[in-house]
Design a protein around this motif. Structure first.
Motif, PDB file in Angstrom:
ATOM      1  N   VAL A  28     -42.712  84.305   2.099  1.00 12.50           N
ATOM      2  CA  VAL A  28     -41.788  84.705   1.032  1.00 12.50           C
ATOM      3  C   VAL A  28     -41.631  86.222   1.126  1.00 12.50           C
ATOM      4  N   LEU A  29     -40.422  86.663   1.440  1.00 14.00           N
ATOM      5  CA  LEU A  29     -40.145  88.083   1.641  1.00 14.00           C
ATOM      6  C   LEU A  29     -39.391  88.619   0.435  1.00 14.00           C
ATOM      7  N   PHE A  30     -39.746  89.836   0.023  1.00 13.51           N
ATOM      8  CA  PHE A  30     -39.118  90.417  -1.176  1.00 13.51           C
ATOM      9  C   PHE A  30     -38.784  91.880  -0.936  1.00 13.51           C
ATOM     10  N   ARG A  31     -37.642  92.290  -1.475  1.00 15.76           N
ATOM     11  CA  ARG A  31     -37.288  93.712  -1.450  1.00 15.76           C
ATOM     12  C   ARG A  31     -36.516  94.071  -2.719  1.00 15.76           C
ATOM     13  N   GLU A  84     -35.190  87.908  -2.777  1.00 15.75           N
ATOM     14  CA  GLU A  84     -36.337  87.125  -2.333  1.00 15.75           C
ATOM     15  C   GLU A  84     -35.860  86.081  -1.332  1.00 15.75           C
ATOM     16  N   ILE A  85     -36.434  86.095  -0.140  1.00 14.84           N
ATOM     17  CA  ILE A  85     -36.064  85.150   0.916  1.00 14.84           C
ATOM     18  C   ILE A  85     -37.265  84.256   1.230  1.00 14.84           C
ATOM     19  N   SER A 107     -34.188  79.624   1.337  1.00 19.35           N
ATOM     20  CA  SER A 107     -33.397  80.065   0.188  1.00 19.35           C
ATOM     21  C   SER A 107     -33.360  81.578   0.130  1.00 19.35           C
ATOM     22  N   VAL A 108     -32.300  82.096  -0.509  1.00 19.40           N
ATOM     23  CA  VAL A 108     -32.162  83.525  -0.786  1.00 19.40           C
ATOM     24  C   VAL A 108     -31.804  83.663  -2.253  1.00 19.40           C
ATOM     25  N   ALA A 109     -32.661  84.325  -3.014  1.00 19.30           N
ATOM     26  CA  ALA A 109     -32.403  84.566  -4.432  1.00 19.30           C
ATOM     27  C   ALA A 109     -32.059  86.030  -4.631  1.00 19.30           C
TER      28      ALA A 109
END
Length: 456
Positions: free
Chosen positions: A390-393, A382-383, A298-300
């Protein structure tokens, strides 16, 4: 209070003869290069091609301005309308982020047409561009952010940029420039609903603004007057299109600090600018962590109000809709590593892989991003990956914004990428050199597609 229209008119008229700093002249050339980069790909696409065909009878008498869609010399207003429309079609045009506005489309379309019609020099054109950007961007600041709730700033405020720029080229003094701006106000239009759904109206907005602004200046040069309190009056432009009669102290205090033309965003993606921060975050996270599109669960995306209201389009289908779809453009970035002209080719619009990824992308309003708008165009991404990561930028700005600018070389590369197929690689390089260094105005630039038709 001081009449803002008179202050702006006096400033615009001063660009006929005032000293132009070297950095300001250079930035004026940058926006001219960028305008051609955005315009030429739009010259072979509707709606510019349709408008040119619809108005063909009006061009039989010729004129001094160039219509880049047809490659013909035409009257000033015709060139302003058609070229202004073409410049906003592939969504690669510049942005003045503080006004939520694309000044190049209407301002340069009108200014170049007027300069060509008048036999002006490159320096005179650059002066007119600086004036048009400054006047319109300051008006944009005065009515934002509430103006953008219902209005398309490029269609509304762009009319003032065109009027001021053409007034400079027609050698209007401050009084006649004021009347040009005043008359432009009553023709300023462009509804935001035009690009919240399907249709071709959005690119027409800057075309209409360029033509209407040019008309206002041409009439004022001959003595036509307008209502000089039309910007700040109780039933004037700001009152009708924003939450109050205008934040004029803020807008006027910014004149030349810095000049708007030196503070531009140059687009690095071929879609709506409200998606750019999210695309930059997705690209950088993918480059840093090495995952593939198939790895994504998912991509939020969290963004400001326009990102949610304008660009949350999970089922976008057409080229127009997909240029304004966070879901489509994020999926395209994950699969192909960029969102350029090829992203909207017919086969991409129906690509099952892109369609599958679109369903994994969500868009929400983020309070922190919303509070920073319009000065900062940010996003939080958030990917979630299949391996559990869980990756965040938090992307605070966009590549191409003044605080993360494209270099001159970047801009030249963008120009050649977007124009070489349209006019041929050799002609593209020659035009680029002329725009960066030449003292004469650009003239007719034959499109490859038009040359092919002529040879049939």
């Amino acid at each position: 209070m001081t009449n803002p229209l008179l202050v702006l008119a006096d400033h615009a008229a001063s660009w006929r003869a005032r000293e132009m700093p070297a950095d300001v002249a250079h930035h004026a050339r940058r926006v001219l290069v960028d305008w051609f980069a955005a315009t030429l790909p739009g010259c072979s696409r509707p709606p510019a091609t349709l408008i040119a065909a619809a108005l063909e009878d009006e061009t039989r008498g010729g004129g001094g301005a160039v219509c880049y869609v047809t490659g013909r010399r035409v009257p000033l207003r015709h060139a302003a309308l058609v070229n202004g429309t073409a410049s906003h079609t592939v969504e690669f045009d510049d942005i003045y982020r503080y006004a939520v506005y694309h000044p190049g489309c209407p301002t340069i379309a009108a200014a170049l047409a007027a300069a060509q019609s008048r036999g002006a020099t490159m320096e005179q054109l650059l002066r007119a561009i600086v004036a048009g950007y400054e006047v319109s961007c300051r008006i944009g600041v005065a009515v934002q952010p509430s103006h953008y709730d219902f209005w398309h700033t490029t269609g509304t405020v762009g009319t003032f940029g065109a009027a001021a720029a053409v007034a400079v080229l027609l050698d209007c003094d401050a009084e006649r420039t004021a009347h040009a701006i005043a008359t432009a106000a009553t023709m300023a239009s462009g509804l935001q609903q035009a690009f919240r759904g399907e249709g071709m109206s959005k690119p027409l907005h800057p075309g209409h603004a360029a033509e209407a602004g040019a008309l206002a200046a041409m009439a004022a040069a001959r003595g036509m007057t307008g209502a000089l309190d039309v910007l700040h009056g109780p039933a004037g432009f700001a009152a009708a299109t924003s939450e109050d009669t205008g934040k004029w102290d803020k807008a006027l205090a910014g004149i030349g600090k810095p000049y708007a033309v030196t503070d531009m965003t140059v687009k690095n993606h071929g879609c709506c600018g409200h998606i750019f921060a999210a695309l930059d975050a997705v690209r950088d996270l993918q480059l840093e962590h090495g995952f593939k599109a198939d790895d994504v669960v998912s991509v939020a995306v969290g963004g400001y109000k326009a990102t949610k209201d304008v660009c949350d389009r999970p089922d976008a289908r057409t080229e127009q809709e997909c240029r304004f779809s966070t879901q489509f453009t994020v999926a395209t970035m994950l699969l192909h590593g960029g969102v350029r002209l090829a992203a909207f080719a017919p086969e991409r619009l129906t690509d099952p892989a892109i369609r599958a990824l679109m369903g994994k992308v969500t868009v929400a309003l983020d309070p922190e991003c919303a509070a920073a708008f319009p000065s900062k165009r940010s996003a939080k991404v958030e990917i979630r990956l299949k391996d559990g990561r869980v990756l965040f930028r938090h992307q605070h700005t966009r590549k191409g914004d003044p605080d993360a600018p494209l270099t001159d070389q970047d801009l030249s590369d963008k120009f050649l990428e977007l124009t070489s197929d349209m006019i041929g690689p050799a002609q593209a390089k020659a035009l680029l050199a002329q725009l960066w260094e030449g003292q004469a105005l650009p003239g007719v630039v034959p499109l490859v597609v038009n040359q092919a038709r002529a040879a049939e």
